[in-house]
Design an enzyme around this catalytic site. Sequence first.
Site, PDB file in Angstrom:
ATOM      1  CB  CYS A 243      -0.952  -0.006   1.196  1.00 51.63           C
ATOM      2  SG  CYS A 243      -2.201  -1.300   1.099  1.00 51.63           S
TER       3      CYS A 243
ATOM      4  CB  ILE B 208      -2.241   5.536  -9.955  1.00 48.56           C
ATOM      5  CG1 ILE B 208      -2.796   5.911 -11.332  1.00 48.56           C
ATOM      6  CG2 ILE B 208      -1.215   4.426 -10.042  1.00 48.56           C
ATOM      7  CD1 ILE B 208      -3.673   7.123 -11.355  1.00 48.56           C
TER       8      ILE B 208
ATOM      9  CG  LEU C 233      -6.117   0.892  -4.418  1.00 43.72           C
ATOM     10  CD1 LEU C 233      -5.560   1.391  -3.096  1.00 43.72           C
ATOM     11  CD2 LEU C 233      -7.067  -0.276  -4.199  1.00 43.72           C
TER      12      LEU C 233
ATOM     13  CG  HIS D   2       8.062  -7.276  -7.044  1.00 42.01           C
ATOM     14  ND1 HIS D   2       8.339  -6.511  -8.163  1.00 42.01           N
ATOM     15  CD2 HIS D   2       7.411  -6.447  -6.188  1.00 42.01           C
ATOM     16  CE1 HIS D   2       7.881  -5.284  -7.980  1.00 42.01           C
ATOM     17  NE2 HIS D   2       7.328  -5.225  -6.796  1.00 42.01           N
TER      18      HIS D   2
ATOM     19  CE  LYS E 287       9.235   0.768 -12.823  1.00 44.34           C
ATOM     20  NZ  LYS E 287      10.385   1.368 -12.126  1.00 44.34           N
TER      21      LYS E 287
ATOM     22  CG  ASP F 159      13.973   4.205 -11.408  1.00 41.74           C
ATOM     23  OD1 ASP F 159      12.919   3.735 -10.928  1.00 41.74           O
ATOM     24  OD2 ASP F 159      14.150   5.424 -11.582  1.00 41.74           O
TER      25      ASP F 159
END
Length: 371
Positions: A11, A17, A19, A76, A94, A177
């Site tokens: 969260c 964005i 949600l 991840h 990503k 990045d």
Amino acid sequence: MSGIGVGVIGCGVISDIYLKNAALFPQIKMRAVADLRAEAAEEKARAYGVEALTVEALLAREDIGIVLNLTIPAAHAEIGHRALAAGKHVYSEKPLAGSFDEARALNDAAQAAGLRLGCAPDTFLGGAHQTARALVDAGEIGRPVAGTATLMLPGHERWHPNPDFYYSAPGGGPMMDMGPYYITAMLNLLGPVARVTAFGGRSRDSREIATGPRAGQSVPVEVDTHLAGVMEFAQGALVQIATSFDVRAHRHGPLELYGTTGSMTLPDPNRFDGTVELHRDGAWQPQQMRHGHGDGNYRGLGLAQMAGAIASGGPHCASGDLALHALEVMEAMHRSAREGRAIEMTTRCERPAPLLAERGTGEIALQEEVA
């Protein structure tokens, strides 16, 4: 379409964005959020009208079919494996995992379980980049033979109050990045990369934080902050790529593609909008955008398209195979810079299917689905 239930794990800032945009897409229904920090999950739950759960409770929910993994990159793979073990499809921010080896294991696990694995970025599904794809497929520049991808900035310590991650190893640096946006955009246009070569360096060994409570503190630099190289695509095109946190200003466009009969410029691949231009008759000419999702920030489009594909049995575009290949390309460029040699790719990915033009918000269809 009632929509497949989605549970968000992680969260942080990026969750807002996703949600918010969920309401745009009937393919998905946000059910719950979870975070190691219970207060963070509760804050998002209140703001977006969903439930706040523990990770374990979210994974046990029968009305959640997809886990949206918005944890930090280092987590991840772990969260992805846990979600797959719980019988959930997974869509991740990503990169797909903290390393190529972790990502490959995750992708293999999803395929073995018969579950979908998707991954950002999904900006290549936006109106601008789908317009570019349609122009390439129509032969408007002839056979693509070369291109450039350019992301050059002074560095994130100017605005980020805690920029340590961007300069730490592994996973830091401009290529890891922002490279996913630029590389994925080119994979959408050209297909898989065959091999890469690169050189890297760094302008200094530390960075000073410019804003926030830690302003004035130094952050050690452990990764190359300028990486420049060439991607040789399997179809033959040679694309130069430069990613940097060492450049104060420049005049290069984000993406350009050169073909046997023409050239094309593409907008920022970190966005869904922008203008595509073709060079014709000695002049650059803006092209009309005919695809939807080109007038704002539609993060979550790839998640929604995957949900629709689960329901229909069709392919999803922002796939695990695509994200795995992009991550291998990025890691290989760093490896090439270290070892001073070209690196052959071990994976391949299919070009994602193009989207049908003239679609409104919430409508997502592949060209092959409408014959």
